[in-house]
Design an enzyme around this catalytic site. Structure first.
Site, PDB file in Angstrom:
ATOM      1  N   LYS A  55       0.794  -1.237   0.000  1.00  0.00           N
ATOM      2  CA  LYS A  55       0.000   0.000   0.000  1.00  0.00           C
ATOM      3  C   LYS A  55       0.831   1.295   0.000  1.00  0.00           C
ATOM      4  O   LYS A  55       0.373   2.349   0.432  1.00  0.00           O
ATOM      5  CB  LYS A  55      -0.991   0.055   1.181  1.00  0.00           C
ATOM      6  CG  LYS A  55      -1.833  -1.164   1.372  1.00  0.00           C
ATOM      7  CD  LYS A  55      -2.273  -1.831   0.103  1.00  0.00           C
ATOM      8  CE  LYS A  55      -3.268  -1.024  -0.710  1.00  0.00           C
ATOM      9  NZ  LYS A  55      -3.482  -1.707  -2.032  1.00  0.00           N
ATOM     10  N   THR A  56       2.045   1.192  -0.495  1.00  0.00           N
ATOM     11  CA  THR A  56       2.912   2.368  -0.491  1.00  0.00           C
ATOM     12  C   THR A  56       3.107   2.967  -1.884  1.00  0.00           C
ATOM     13  O   THR A  56       3.915   3.881  -2.047  1.00  0.00           O
ATOM     14  CB  THR A  56       4.295   2.006   0.092  1.00  0.00           C
ATOM     15  OG1 THR A  56       4.816   0.930  -0.702  1.00  0.00           O
ATOM     16  CG2 THR A  56       4.203   1.590   1.538  1.00  0.00           C
ATOM     17  N   GLY A  57       2.385   2.445  -2.868  1.00  0.00           N
ATOM     18  CA  GLY A  57       2.530   2.981  -4.227  1.00  0.00           C
ATOM     19  C   GLY A  57       3.103   1.964  -5.207  1.00  0.00           C
ATOM     20  O   GLY A  57       3.590   2.342  -6.279  1.00  0.00           O
ATOM     21  N   THR A  58       3.006   0.703  -4.874  1.00  0.00           N
ATOM     22  CA  THR A  58       3.550  -0.365  -5.721  1.00  0.00           C
ATOM     23  C   THR A  58       2.968  -0.311  -7.141  1.00  0.00           C
ATOM     24  O   THR A  58       3.702  -0.395  -8.130  1.00  0.00           O
ATOM     25  CB  THR A  58       3.214  -1.739  -5.093  1.00  0.00           C
ATOM     26  OG1 THR A  58       3.431  -1.663  -3.692  1.00  0.00           O
ATOM     27  CG2 THR A  58       4.041  -2.846  -5.703  1.00  0.00           C
ATOM     28  N   THR A  59       1.641  -0.175  -7.223  1.00  0.00           N
ATOM     29  CA  THR A  59       0.972  -0.191  -8.533  1.00  0.00           C
ATOM     30  C   THR A  59       1.459   0.980  -9.394  1.00  0.00           C
ATOM     31  O   THR A  59       1.716   0.835 -10.592  1.00  0.00           O
ATOM     32  CB  THR A  59      -0.560  -0.074  -8.330  1.00  0.00           C
ATOM     33  OG1 THR A  59      -0.948  -0.966  -7.286  1.00  0.00           O
ATOM     34  CG2 THR A  59      -1.320  -0.388  -9.583  1.00  0.00           C
ATOM     35  N   HIS A 118       7.322  -7.875  -1.983  1.00  0.00           N
ATOM     36  CA  HIS A 118       7.187  -7.234  -0.669  1.00  0.00           C
ATOM     37  C   HIS A 118       8.174  -7.873   0.330  1.00  0.00           C
ATOM     38  O   HIS A 118       8.104  -7.589   1.525  1.00  0.00           O
ATOM     39  CB  HIS A 118       5.770  -7.424  -0.115  1.00  0.00           C
ATOM     40  CG  HIS A 118       4.704  -6.623  -0.820  1.00  0.00           C
ATOM     41  ND1 HIS A 118       4.901  -5.347  -1.291  1.00  0.00           N
ATOM     42  CD2 HIS A 118       3.405  -6.921  -1.091  1.00  0.00           C
ATOM     43  CE1 HIS A 118       3.776  -4.912  -1.843  1.00  0.00           C
ATOM     44  NE2 HIS A 118       2.864  -5.836  -1.739  1.00  0.00           N
ATOM     45  N   TYR A 206       6.730   7.959  -1.645  1.00  0.00           N
ATOM     46  CA  TYR A 206       5.483   8.260  -2.353  1.00  0.00           C
ATOM     47  C   TYR A 206       5.273   9.778  -2.403  1.00  0.00           C
ATOM     48  O   TYR A 206       4.862  10.335  -3.417  1.00  0.00           O
ATOM     49  CB  TYR A 206       4.342   7.583  -1.589  1.00  0.00           C
ATOM     50  CG  TYR A 206       2.971   7.669  -2.202  1.00  0.00           C
ATOM     51  CD1 TYR A 206       2.517   6.677  -3.065  1.00  0.00           C
ATOM     52  CD2 TYR A 206       2.107   8.713  -1.887  1.00  0.00           C
ATOM     53  CE1 TYR A 206       1.234   6.727  -3.606  1.00  0.00           C
ATOM     54  CE2 TYR A 206       0.831   8.773  -2.428  1.00  0.00           C
ATOM     55  CZ  TYR A 206       0.393   7.786  -3.284  1.00  0.00           C
ATOM     56  OH  TYR A 206      -0.873   7.841  -3.820  1.00  0.00           O
ATOM     57  N   ARG A 272      -7.760   3.932  -5.001  1.00  0.00           N
ATOM     58  CA  ARG A 272      -8.732   4.445  -4.039  1.00  0.00           C
ATOM     59  C   ARG A 272      -8.732   5.967  -4.099  1.00  0.00           C
ATOM     60  O   ARG A 272      -9.465   6.562  -4.866  1.00  0.00           O
ATOM     61  CB  ARG A 272      -8.410   3.917  -2.631  1.00  0.00           C
ATOM     62  CG  ARG A 272      -9.540   4.061  -1.611  1.00  0.00           C
ATOM     63  CD  ARG A 272      -9.081   3.621  -0.223  1.00  0.00           C
ATOM     64  NE  ARG A 272      -7.979   4.408   0.281  1.00  0.00           N
ATOM     65  CZ  ARG A 272      -8.105   5.531   0.976  1.00  0.00           C
ATOM     66  NH1 ARG A 272      -9.297   5.993   1.272  1.00  0.00           N
ATOM     67  NH2 ARG A 272      -7.036   6.207   1.399  1.00  0.00           N
TER      68      ARG A 272
HETATM   69  P1  A3P Z   1      -4.809   5.011  -1.153  1.00  0.00           P
HETATM   70  O1  A3P Z   1      -5.435   3.819  -0.552  1.00  0.00           O
HETATM   71  O2  A3P Z   1      -4.268   5.975  -0.141  1.00  0.00           O
HETATM   72  O3  A3P Z   1      -5.672   5.697  -2.152  1.00  0.00           O
HETATM   73  P2  A3P Z   1      -0.161  -0.294  -3.638  1.00  0.00           P
HETATM   74  O4  A3P Z   1      -0.122  -0.124  -5.109  1.00  0.00           O
HETATM   75  O5  A3P Z   1       1.209  -0.442  -3.024  1.00  0.00           O
HETATM   76  O6  A3P Z   1      -1.099  -1.356  -3.240  1.00  0.00           O
HETATM   77  O7  A3P Z   1      -0.670   1.090  -3.042  1.00  0.00           O
HETATM   78  C1  A3P Z   1      -1.999   1.489  -3.222  1.00  0.00           C
HETATM   79  C2  A3P Z   1      -2.102   2.974  -2.975  1.00  0.00           C
HETATM   80  O8  A3P Z   1      -1.529   3.680  -4.074  1.00  0.00           O
HETATM   81  C3  A3P Z   1      -3.540   3.404  -2.865  1.00  0.00           C
HETATM   82  O9  A3P Z   1      -3.519   4.528  -1.976  1.00  0.00           O
HETATM   83  C4  A3P Z   1      -3.841   3.795  -4.303  1.00  0.00           C
HETATM   84  O10 A3P Z   1      -4.957   4.635  -4.443  1.00  0.00           O
HETATM   85  C5  A3P Z   1      -2.539   4.486  -4.677  1.00  0.00           C
HETATM   86  N1  A3P Z   1      -2.308   4.530  -6.124  1.00  0.00           N
HETATM   87  C6  A3P Z   1      -2.656   3.611  -7.056  1.00  0.00           C
HETATM   88  N2  A3P Z   1      -2.280   4.010  -8.260  1.00  0.00           N
HETATM   89  C7  A3P Z   1      -1.681   5.211  -8.117  1.00  0.00           C
HETATM   90  C8  A3P Z   1      -1.095   6.147  -9.037  1.00  0.00           C
HETATM   91  N3  A3P Z   1      -1.058   5.914 -10.336  1.00  0.00           N
HETATM   92  N4  A3P Z   1      -0.574   7.284  -8.527  1.00  0.00           N
HETATM   93  C9  A3P Z   1      -0.596   7.534  -7.209  1.00  0.00           C
HETATM   94  N5  A3P Z   1      -1.145   6.694  -6.287  1.00  0.00           N
HETATM   95  C10 A3P Z   1      -1.683   5.546  -6.743  1.00  0.00           C
END
Ligand code: A3P
Length: 308
Positions: A55-59, A118, A206, A272
């Site tokens: 949940k730190t910006g992986t995607t 991870h 992030y 999200r």
């Molecule tokens: P939030 O839940 O705060 O919105 P991960 O990819 O590590 O699972 O992290 C998910 C978090 O990254 C979520 O944060 C998601 O909304 C955010 N996220 C997904 N795609 C993103 C993008 N292209 N740019 C910035 N943040 C993004």
């Protein structure tokens, strides 16, 4: 939920438990897979490994790294969730023993191959160091990380049986008993690796990336050995846009409520709010104080002034 025999220490969500490898907590189903990664994964020096705490910006980083490396393939992001373009070592690559995915991913002729994980540096560091591959690590401030994790977990299939209460989530996050936790040690392991070996480990937050994506995309490209020349400024801007939250989350594939084949969660759950500081809308003052105190103890006292 049925009562389990696990100790309070092992439980992270109701009666659901985690298991440890050398002080880090993982979902039980991942334990054999992580052992396989540690025993079998032999990175090529040209590989790029994206590491992160959940949940730190992986995607986001998956989409950016894929786009920086495959500059002419930006359309791939329209039809594929970034997680299908950059596979997880411990989920997709060394996932199901029965599936052939592992050899397909590993025998890829792509140079570089891009994988993500991870797995903490404390476990994977030797493998990474000995191969000479490049590592990109993205960290996110602890309160937004926890907030994002809490929202995400409550979209899982198991939340139907009973939600992960926020108070419980805060307590578990602070004590480290969350998947891939403790968060603090996870971040510090990669941070130290980045300080010791900046040519091989690129550590970014992030918040830095959000603040000036374009500059950091250029820095990432330099680190990866494929810098942009001046005339390519438009290309950099195009990559920033194609990987932005606003654009990615609106692709049909990322709006899908279908469950992914590799996690108990729908595609849409990876997008999200993407806001810095959204924790303020959810965490109580008391929860914020508790996390800040832990951050001070773990990060500040080890010289990393971040996250409060
Ligand atoms: P939030 O839940 O705060 O919105 P991960 O990819 O590590 O699972 O992290 C998910 C978090 O990254 C979520 O944060 C998601 O909304 C955010 N996220 C997904 N795609 C993103 C993008 N292209 N740019 C910035 N943040 C993004």
């Amino acid at each position: 939920m049925e009562k389990s025999n696990f100790s309070e220490e092992e439980k992270w969500w109701g009666d659901n438990h985690l298991e440890q490898i050398n002080g880090f907590w993982f979902m039980p189903m991942l334990i054999p897979r992580i052992h396989r990664v540690l025993a079998e994964f032999n990175p090529r020096p040209s590989d790029v490994i994206l590491s992160s705490f959940p949940k730190t910006g992986t995607t986001w980083l998956k989409s950016l790294l894929y786009s920086i490396i495959n500059r002419s393939s930006l359309d791939s992001l329209v039809n594929n969730n970034p997680r299908d373009l950059v596979p997880f070592l411990e989920i997709q690559v060394y996932g199901d023993q029965e599936s052939s995915d592992s050899s397909t991913y590993l025998s890829s002729e792509d140079t570089p191959r891009i994988f993500s994980t991870h797995i903490p540096y404390q476990l994977l560091g030797k493998t990474l160091e000995s191969s000479g591959c490049r590592v990109v690590y993205v960290a996110r401030n602890p309160k937004d990380t926890l907030n994002s994790l809490w929202h995400f977990a409550n979209k899982w299939e198991m939340a139907v049986e009973g939600p992960w209460e926020l108070e419980e989530a805060v307590e578990k996050f602070v004590s480290g008993v969350v998947p891939d936790g403790p968060y603090y040690e996870h971040v510090l392991g990669y941070r130290m690796a980045g300080l010791n070996n900046p040519d091989k480990v690129f550590f970014i937050t992030y918040e830095e990336l959000m603040d000036d994506t374009k500059t950091h995309v250029k820095k990432l490209a330099e680190f990866l050995g494929c810098p942009f020349v001046e005339e390519e400024d438009k290309k950099v801007e195009e990559i920033v846009k194609c990987c932005s939250f606003g654009v990615l989350k609106n692709h049909e594939v990322n709006k899908s409520e279908d469950y992914t084949t590799w996690a108990p969660t729908p595609y849409t759950s990876f997008f999200r709010q993407a806001k810095v500081g959204d924790y303020r809308n959810h965490l109580s003052d008391d929860a914020i104080k508790r996390i800040d105190a832990r951050t001070e103890e773990k990060f500040y006292k080890s010289g990393f002034v971040y996250g409060i």
